[in-house]
Design an enzyme around this catalytic site. Sequence first.
Site, short mmCIF file in Angstrom:
data_model
loop_
_atom_site.label_atom_id
_atom_site.label_comp_id
_atom_site.label_asym_id
_atom_site.label_seq_id
_atom_site.Cartn_x
_atom_site.Cartn_y
_atom_site.Cartn_z
CG ASP A 1 -1.97 -1.14 1.15
OD1 ASP A 1 -1.93 -1.93 0.18
OD2 ASP A 1 -2.79 -1.24 2.07
CB CYS B 1 -2.15 -2.77 5.41
SG CYS B 1 -3.81 -2.03 5.31
CE LYS C 1 -3.95 -3.99 1.44
NZ LYS C 1 -4.79 -3.23 2.38
#
Length: 259
Positions: free
Chosen positions: A17, A175, A125
């Site tokens: 991310d 995450c 995701k």
Amino acid sequence: MALTRSAPFRPALLVVDMQEDFCPPNGSLSVPGGRDIIPVINELLHLPFVLKIATKDHHPQDHVSFASNHPDATPFVSTCTITNPANPAETYETRLWPDHCVVGTPGNALVSKLDARAVDAVVLKGTNPRVEMYSAFRSPLRNPPLPSAVSELEGRLRAAGVTDVFVVGLAGDYCVKCTALDAAELGFRTYVVEDGVRSVGGDTAWAETVAEIEKAGVKVVRATGEEVERAAFSFRTNTFALPQTSAHDTRYIGEQMQH
């Protein structure tokens, strides 16, 4: 997690991310120091890992994690209960956030200074609006798993014969943590490269995260440590072969950098 000379060693790098919305100064959900780790991650991307994968939050505008989709909710403060659509008895509580990484917005893009040319694939995701998905592998819903909240990440790692997973990116206390915990649970030897990580809650949250993931068998290492060096050493001694990036993956990476 100790390795012997005869143990197979096929390491992958997961870059979690690294997106504009998670980085100062303009990201809607900026992680303090988020851009500071880009040089470390780029150096790791230049090492000959068997597979290098970037992940992205890829949310629809009506995503359940956005405080804006809940009456009277406040980002960072309010929470909501998420229920498994296939099993109402399975629920979990999640924090609500500002809108972030919405499909088609500038904040969804990988940060421009990330060397995405070195990435073999981009895994999306958080695409199901009903489910929060911190882990790049799957949502917390397991009984039964929600197919739309299980990514292709595990399949890609298995197909490449990966044995060891190195994780970097944002955010360490969300995450990155959940991705590392799932990787370990799925049987991969798992490492988090802490100088390639920053956390929403800063150093205090990271210290708590380290204690949690180490208890689960994840090893916290440095980019200059022997664990990372072994990837370069294995290449020099030809103990693993590098996969070829397909033309499809190359086109896909270029598209996903921009959206």
